[in-house]
Design a protein around this motif. Structure first.
Motif, PDB file in Angstrom:
ATOM      1  N   LEU A 172      22.080   6.170  10.209  1.00  0.00           N
ATOM      2  CA  LEU A 172      21.527   5.929  11.546  1.00  0.00           C
ATOM      3  C   LEU A 172      22.054   6.947  12.545  1.00  0.00           C
ATOM      4  O   LEU A 172      21.289   7.501  13.344  1.00  0.00           O
ATOM      5  CB  LEU A 172      21.865   4.512  12.006  1.00  0.00           C
ATOM      6  CG  LEU A 172      21.043   3.375  11.391  1.00  0.00           C
ATOM      7  CD1 LEU A 172      21.690   2.026  11.694  1.00  0.00           C
ATOM      8  CD2 LEU A 172      19.611   3.400  11.927  1.00  0.00           C
ATOM      9  N   ASP A 173      23.349   7.194  12.498  1.00  0.00           N
ATOM     10  CA  ASP A 173      23.952   8.176  13.410  1.00  0.00           C
ATOM     11  C   ASP A 173      23.380   9.570  13.169  1.00  0.00           C
ATOM     12  O   ASP A 173      23.076  10.300  14.113  1.00  0.00           O
ATOM     13  CB  ASP A 173      25.470   8.204  13.218  1.00  0.00           C
ATOM     14  CG  ASP A 173      26.149   6.958  13.769  1.00  0.00           C
ATOM     15  OD1 ASP A 173      25.565   6.292  14.634  1.00  0.00           O
ATOM     16  OD2 ASP A 173      27.267   6.653  13.306  1.00  0.00           O
ATOM     17  N   ARG A 174      23.224   9.951  11.900  1.00  0.00           N
ATOM     18  CA  ARG A 174      22.704  11.278  11.566  1.00  0.00           C
ATOM     19  C   ARG A 174      21.257  11.434  12.031  1.00  0.00           C
ATOM     20  O   ARG A 174      20.891  12.456  12.618  1.00  0.00           O
ATOM     21  CB  ARG A 174      22.800  11.507  10.058  1.00  0.00           C
ATOM     22  CG  ARG A 174      22.209  12.847   9.602  1.00  0.00           C
ATOM     23  CD  ARG A 174      22.380  13.042   8.105  1.00  0.00           C
ATOM     24  NE  ARG A 174      21.795  11.965   7.323  1.00  0.00           N
ATOM     25  CZ  ARG A 174      20.478  11.845   7.071  1.00  0.00           C
ATOM     26  NH1 ARG A 174      19.624  12.737   7.563  1.00  0.00           N
ATOM     27  NH2 ARG A 174      20.030  10.852   6.330  1.00  0.00           N
ATOM     28  N   LEU A 175      20.431  10.426  11.784  1.00  0.00           N
ATOM     29  CA  LEU A 175      19.024  10.491  12.166  1.00  0.00           C
ATOM     30  C   LEU A 175      18.855  10.564  13.684  1.00  0.00           C
ATOM     31  O   LEU A 175      18.044  11.334  14.198  1.00  0.00           O
ATOM     32  CB  LEU A 175      18.272   9.280  11.612  1.00  0.00           C
ATOM     33  CG  LEU A 175      18.141   9.217  10.086  1.00  0.00           C
ATOM     34  CD1 LEU A 175      17.556   7.877   9.661  1.00  0.00           C
ATOM     35  CD2 LEU A 175      17.264  10.356   9.572  1.00  0.00           C
ATOM     36  N   TYR A 176      19.650   9.749  14.381  1.00  0.00           N
ATOM     37  CA  TYR A 176      19.530   9.785  15.840  1.00  0.00           C
ATOM     38  C   TYR A 176      20.034  11.111  16.400  1.00  0.00           C
ATOM     39  O   TYR A 176      19.477  11.643  17.366  1.00  0.00           O
ATOM     40  CB  TYR A 176      20.285   8.623  16.479  1.00  0.00           C
ATOM     41  CG  TYR A 176      20.151   8.632  17.985  1.00  0.00           C
ATOM     42  CD1 TYR A 176      18.905   8.447  18.578  1.00  0.00           C
ATOM     43  CD2 TYR A 176      21.242   8.885  18.814  1.00  0.00           C
ATOM     44  CE1 TYR A 176      18.752   8.492  19.960  1.00  0.00           C
ATOM     45  CE2 TYR A 176      21.104   8.935  20.182  1.00  0.00           C
ATOM     46  CZ  TYR A 176      19.857   8.735  20.756  1.00  0.00           C
ATOM     47  OH  TYR A 176      19.707   8.794  22.125  1.00  0.00           O
ATOM     48  N   SER A 177      21.063  11.658  15.780  1.00  0.00           N
ATOM     49  CA  SER A 177      21.561  12.967  16.188  1.00  0.00           C
ATOM     50  C   SER A 177      20.473  14.021  16.038  1.00  0.00           C
ATOM     51  O   SER A 177      20.274  14.872  16.919  1.00  0.00           O
ATOM     52  CB  SER A 177      22.784  13.337  15.346  1.00  0.00           C
ATOM     53  OG  SER A 177      23.253  14.627  15.660  1.00  0.00           O
ATOM     54  N   GLU A 178      19.738  13.973  14.930  1.00  0.00           N
ATOM     55  CA  GLU A 178      18.626  14.909  14.705  1.00  0.00           C
ATOM     56  C   GLU A 178      17.539  14.727  15.761  1.00  0.00           C
ATOM     57  O   GLU A 178      17.001  15.703  16.303  1.00  0.00           O
ATOM     58  CB  GLU A 178      18.031  14.680  13.310  1.00  0.00           C
ATOM     59  CG  GLU A 178      18.932  15.101  12.164  1.00  0.00           C
ATOM     60  CD  GLU A 178      18.324  14.772  10.815  1.00  0.00           C
ATOM     61  OE1 GLU A 178      17.138  14.363  10.779  1.00  0.00           O
ATOM     62  OE2 GLU A 178      19.024  14.913   9.781  1.00  0.00           O
ATOM     63  N   GLU A 179      17.226  13.471  16.052  1.00  0.00           N
ATOM     64  CA  GLU A 179      16.171  13.194  17.035  1.00  0.00           C
ATOM     65  C   GLU A 179      16.562  13.690  18.424  1.00  0.00           C
ATOM     66  O   GLU A 179      15.738  14.244  19.160  1.00  0.00           O
ATOM     67  CB  GLU A 179      15.870  11.695  17.071  1.00  0.00           C
ATOM     68  CG  GLU A 179      14.713  11.349  17.982  1.00  0.00           C
ATOM     69  CD  GLU A 179      14.357   9.879  17.962  1.00  0.00           C
ATOM     70  OE1 GLU A 179      13.386   9.518  18.653  1.00  0.00           O
ATOM     71  OE2 GLU A 179      15.033   9.093  17.270  1.00  0.00           O
ATOM     72  N   LEU A 180      17.833  13.502  18.775  1.00  0.00           N
ATOM     73  CA  LEU A 180      18.294  13.917  20.094  1.00  0.00           C
ATOM     74  C   LEU A 180      18.289  15.439  20.236  1.00  0.00           C
ATOM     75  O   LEU A 180      17.920  15.977  21.283  1.00  0.00           O
ATOM     76  CB  LEU A 180      19.700  13.365  20.344  1.00  0.00           C
ATOM     77  CG  LEU A 180      20.157  13.261  21.801  1.00  0.00           C
ATOM     78  CD1 LEU A 180      19.161  12.463  22.632  1.00  0.00           C
ATOM     79  CD2 LEU A 180      21.533  12.637  21.880  1.00  0.00           C
ATOM     80  N   ARG A 181      18.658  16.159  19.172  1.00  0.00           N
ATOM     81  CA  ARG A 181      18.599  17.618  19.211  1.00  0.00           C
ATOM     82  C   ARG A 181      17.158  18.093  19.354  1.00  0.00           C
ATOM     83  O   ARG A 181      16.873  19.025  20.108  1.00  0.00           O
ATOM     84  CB  ARG A 181      19.220  18.221  17.940  1.00  0.00           C
ATOM     85  CG  ARG A 181      20.739  18.183  17.901  1.00  0.00           C
ATOM     86  CD  ARG A 181      21.287  19.155  16.862  1.00  0.00           C
ATOM     87  NE  ARG A 181      20.817  18.858  15.513  1.00  0.00           N
ATOM     88  CZ  ARG A 181      21.395  17.993  14.691  1.00  0.00           C
ATOM     89  NH1 ARG A 181      22.452  17.319  15.094  1.00  0.00           N
ATOM     90  NH2 ARG A 181      20.926  17.792  13.484  1.00  0.00           N
ATOM     91  N   GLU A 182      16.264  17.438  18.631  1.00  0.00           N
ATOM     92  CA  GLU A 182      14.839  17.786  18.727  1.00  0.00           C
ATOM     93  C   GLU A 182      14.329  17.539  20.144  1.00  0.00           C
ATOM     94  O   GLU A 182      13.577  18.345  20.701  1.00  0.00           O
ATOM     95  CB  GLU A 182      14.049  16.947  17.715  1.00  0.00           C
ATOM     96  CG  GLU A 182      12.582  17.292  17.637  1.00  0.00           C
ATOM     97  CD  GLU A 182      11.858  16.469  16.581  1.00  0.00           C
ATOM     98  OE1 GLU A 182      10.872  15.779  16.929  1.00  0.00           O
ATOM     99  OE2 GLU A 182      12.292  16.499  15.409  1.00  0.00           O
ATOM    100  N   LEU A 183      14.743  16.426  20.741  1.00  0.00           N
ATOM    101  CA  LEU A 183      14.359  16.094  22.109  1.00  0.00           C
ATOM    102  C   LEU A 183      14.852  17.157  23.083  1.00  0.00           C
ATOM    103  O   LEU A 183      14.101  17.627  23.945  1.00  0.00           O
ATOM    104  CB  LEU A 183      14.952  14.728  22.486  1.00  0.00           C
ATOM    105  CG  LEU A 183      14.987  14.359  23.970  1.00  0.00           C
ATOM    106  CD1 LEU A 183      13.573  14.133  24.487  1.00  0.00           C
ATOM    107  CD2 LEU A 183      15.842  13.124  24.198  1.00  0.00           C
ATOM    108  N   ALA A 184      16.112  17.559  22.935  1.00  0.00           N
ATOM    109  CA  ALA A 184      16.691  18.551  23.842  1.00  0.00           C
ATOM    110  C   ALA A 184      15.954  19.884  23.741  1.00  0.00           C
ATOM    111  O   ALA A 184      15.684  20.537  24.752  1.00  0.00           O
ATOM    112  CB  ALA A 184      18.171  18.724  23.539  1.00  0.00           C
TER     113      ALA A 184
END
Length: 325
Positions: A172-184
């Motif tokens: 969960l932490d890894r996936l959200y980290s990926e999503e947040l980088r994509e968002l940025a």
């Protein structure tokens, strides 16, 4: 070109920022008992929540629930005043609460379930699961329902590959980290992109130090990091004392031990978030800056209320644990 609704959004966010507790107000709260603290909160921006919950709760329980409800109400109002193009970005940033809730739900399902699930979840996010579903569905059934309509990240299919609770939480932490980088990267905001990069680096640094303290092997630590294995290579290959020394050099923060270092990192996070209000006032990062500041205020008030309820810590110790500018 700045969208025409950005100045209005910034004005509303700035007004909300002015209502956050000041250092002087925190010092006054430390002199109060829990009931006096709740009355003081009722005089300010927590009035609606204290009044709504005050007939059923008191003391630290009232403050705890009022803080969570206020967080949800604040973000709902924030979404309402935000520009059309900013809302999806803010919604994704706030998914951090969905991730926390998912972890708590799965842990609750896999343990004794003595606490009421309503009392341990943030009323924030877009998860959309009813309490009845959470109570009655199996962990596997709940995981199948975790796909969010506003992201390309397929949470459920990735989590289904995990076996243990710890693997699920790491995933969960890894996936959200990926999503947040994509968002940025998509946001077009240089300040927001910088903030996310620094935020995730600090998370990896903090995780590495904690694992070094417990003498976890470097290879296992690498497998847990989000995206900064190369930058932290020297930290990973050092012993704990040297790793902490390197971390202080990297961040410019001075601390005697890991606990103090983590507290300084929280303080630094708030400073960085608030600086974005001034460097990019008419952009997305101004809203994110306020979101971080609000999160930290909620945590500060929670720390004070719990300390007053238990009476274990003195005021100086409690104050040292607060993040105050």
């Amino acid at each position: 070109m700045i969208p025409k609704d950005y100045p209005y959004m910034y004005a509303r966010v700035s007004a909300k920022k002015k209502k956050l507790f000041t250092e002087r107000e925190y010092d006054n709260l430390l002199k109060m008992d829990v009931n006096e603290i709740s009355r003081k909160m009722e005089e300010g921006s927590y009035k609606e929540e204290i009044n709504e919950l005050g007939t059923n709760y008191d003391g630290a329980a009232l403050i705890e629930r009022a803080l969570n409800l206020n967080l949800a109400n604040t973000y709902e109002k924030l979404m309402a005043v935000s520009s059309e193009d900013a809302r999806p970005l803010i919604r994704t940033y706030l998914r951090r609460f969905d991730i926390i809730n998912i972890k708590r739900i799965i842990r609750w399902k896999k343990t004794d379930q003595k606490r009421e699930i309503e009392h341990i979840l943030y009323p924030v996010g877009t998860l959309g699961l009813s309490f009845e579903e959470i109570r009655e569905d199996s962990v596997e059934e709940l995981i199948e329902k975790l796909d969010f309509s506003d992201t390309n990240i397929n949470y459920s299919s990735e989590i289904e590959k995990c076996d243990s609770l710890k693997e699920i939480e790491d995933c969960l932490d890894r996936l959200y980290s990926e999503e947040l980088r994509e968002l940025a990267n998509k946001s077009g905001s240089r300040e927001f992109k910088k903030f996310v990069k620094e935020e995730q680096f600090n998370q990896d640094l903090q995780l590495a130090l904690r694992m070094k303290k417990y003498e976890i092997e470097p290879e296992e630590i690498r497998s847990k990091l989000f995206n900064h294995e190369k930058e932290l290579e020297e930290v990973l290959e050092s012993d704990y004392d040297q790793a902490l020394k390197l971390a202080k050099q990297m961040t410019g923060l001075q601390a005697e031990n890991l606990e103090e270092f983590e507290s300084k990192m929280k303080h630094d996070r708030l400073e960085r978030a608030l600086r974005t209000l001034h460097r990019e006032p008419l952009g997305l990062s101004s809203v994110i800056g306020y979101i971080v500041a609000k999160e930290i205020e909620i945590e500060n008030l929670r720390i004070i209320a719990r300390a007053k309820e238990t009476g274990i810590q003195n005021n100086d110790t409690v104050r040292d644990n607060l993040v105050i500018l």
